[in-house]
Write a protein that holds these residues in place. Structure first.
Motif: not given
Length: 507
Positions: A103-111, A182-189, A207-218
């Motif tokens: 539940e926290k992931v869903i709420k926090d990534y939207r924020d 930045l998100c990509r560097f994060f995934f690589i690490e 063709n992913d978007s910025e929000s897609d990667r931010v979502n995954a990072l979250s």
């Protein structure tokens, strides 16, 4: 898969941390002596070991020395404390046994996707910053602090699903200020830390978007209970100067606000400009600490640094003790640790190459003159005022470092045993007139000009001849040559040379 550190829980002295596996599984050095003892633990080879080896092995030992050498001081202790405080404060509000992670992931990534005003969420921040000149030891201090913690900790047999905790993730700030990068560097690490994960391939699509990667990072931040994210080379944002730096900073702050993940910014002093006198940004990124490292003064700590470094002389003989080596190295490095070590290392290489048994002042000067002359003008500017205030007890060669090409030409002339007093002034003029020539060709041309013998002029003898002719004229004026007989006068004037027979010159 990398070998994971299986969690061993030690009950915390702090009642607020009791029962929190994220904290109780972390080792912690509570006093400065323990931390200094940890910093001194390394695999550096002693001088006694090194001198028994051939030169090529000693070169390898120098590389290891460069990697592991550190002088424990209060500065690196401050960095450790700053990271630990941010990390434990971050975990104090998170307990996987008590919270519903899904539940926290869903709420926090939207924020997190709503990157708007910097103060739209909670006012408390745990972020911190470390800035300083290049080569002063920031990366070394950060790496030392982070190395005290396991990279990944496996938690199992708790009142929740098994999970892997990653206390610290360190990434480099993208040069273009891109959040996607930045998100990509994060995934690589994360893939490097875990060994068998494929987060970069999974979340970095064409063709992913910025929000897609931010979502995954979250999701991954919460899945692996990451405690702090360290962003190095933050000055890249200022270099970009595209306006994207504020957006990136808002992204960092939203990570802190919505997910409770503190961000540590690390960079050169140029990076401070990203705040641009913004009080809100400054306040948020210094909440858990702010350190700015300047060049070290020439004090007792600097002397201890050089003395400790000289314990690892891998030359055949030790340098003479009657030379003030800390002062000499300070003169050429101006309190920058990496520069001092660079001089130390290159001096070894020259000693090995030319069979020199030990360090000498002339050897150190040779390092500067032949290997480090390109950036020497920067250090010359720094020492310009200082050198007037001190009386150095060692010889310093006066070298003109004003132009790279002229330095290269001068070095080639010096190699030919030509004194600088001879070619002084010729280098600049020859370079200006022959811009298309290489440094070697310029040097050869100057040598040719210096060694070729110009034809001797007869200026003096001509002057002498002219004087003699004047004397003859004085004695043989036209009046004295004049006679009653015209033919006789004509003959005398002709003999004197004032009459030319033009008939001879007709074509």
């Amino acid at each position: 898969m990398n070998k994971l550190h299986e969690a061993v829980y030690v009950k915390s002295d702090n009642p607020d941390h009791e029962g929190n596996p994220l904290i109780e599984a972390l080792p912690r050095l509570n006093n400065i002596k323990d931390y200094f003892r940890y910093c001194a633990t390394n695999s550096i080879h002693t001088r006694e070991e090194a001198i028994e080896k051939p030169y090529h092995i000693r070169r390898d030992y120098l590389n290891q020395l460069q990697k592991d050498f550190v002088l424990p001081n209060y500065g690196i202790w401050d960095v450790y404390q700053m990271i630990v405080n941010a990390l434990f404060t971050s975990y104090s509000s998170r307990n996987p046994i008590k919270e519903n992670t899904t539940e926290k992931v869903i709420k926090d990534y939207r924020d997190l996707l709503q990157i708007r005003d910097l103060t739209t969420k909670v006012a408390v921040s745990n972020s911190c910053s470390l800035f300083g000149i290049s080569g002063i030891g920031k990366t070394t201090a950060v790496n030392l602090a982070t190395s005290t913690f396991p990279k990944a900790i496996l938690h199992k047999n708790l009142d929740c699903e098994n999970f892997i905790q990653i206390p610290i993730v360190k990434v480099e700030c993208p040069k273009d200020g891109s959040i996607k990068d930045l998100c990509r560097f994060f995934f690589i690490e994360l893939d490097k830390i875990l060994g068998d994960s494929t987060y970069e391939d999974d979340y970095c699509k064409k063709n992913d978007s910025e929000s897609d990667r931010v979502n995954a990072l979250s999701k991954l931040v919460l899945k692996h209970h990451i405690g702090i994210i360290i962003v190095d080379e933050i000055q890249h944002l200022d270099a970009q100067k595209s306006g994207g730096e504020k957006r990136m900073l808002r992204f960092f702050l939203n990570l802190d606000n919505t997910l409770g993940i503190p961000i540590m910014l690390v960079g050169t002093r140029d990076g401070i400009a990203i705040f641009k006198d913004d009080d809100k940004l400054i306040r948020r990124f210094t909440a858990s600490g702010f350190l700015e490292w300047n060049p070290k003064p020439e004090d007792g700590e600097w002397k201890r640094f050089i003395q400790r470094l000289f314990n690892y002389q891998y030359t055949d003989e030790k340098a003479d003790d009657n030379i003030d080596w800390p002062r000499l190295f300070y003169h050429y490095s101006q309190g920058i640790y990496s520069r001092a070590f660079q001089i130390f290392k290159i001096a070894h290489h020259l000693a090995f190459d030319y069979n020199k048994e030990k360090f000498t002042v002339s050897l150190i000067n040779q390092v500067i003159r032949e290997r480090l002359y390109i950036d020497e003008p920067l250090f010359e500017i720094k020492r310009k005022d200082k050198i007037k205030e001190r009386n150095y007890n060692f010889p310093l060669e006066e070298i003109d470092y004003t132009d790279y090409r002229s330095i290269e030409v001068k070095n080639k002339l010096v190699e030919k045993k030509i004194s600088s007093n001879i070619f002084k002034g010729k280098v600049t003029k020859t370079l200006e007139r022959n811009k298309e020539l290489s440094a070697q060709e310029i040097a050869d041309k100057i040598i040719l000009d210096l060694t070729s013998k110009p034809e001797k002029t007869k200026t003096v003898s001509k002057k002498k001849d002219i004087n003699e002719e004047e004397e003859v004229l004085a004695a043989n004026t036209f009046a004295n040559l004049f006679c009653e007989d015209k033919d006789e006068t004509y003959q005398k004037v002709k003999e004197f040379g004032d009459i030319f027979e033009f008939e001879k010159f007709r074509l």
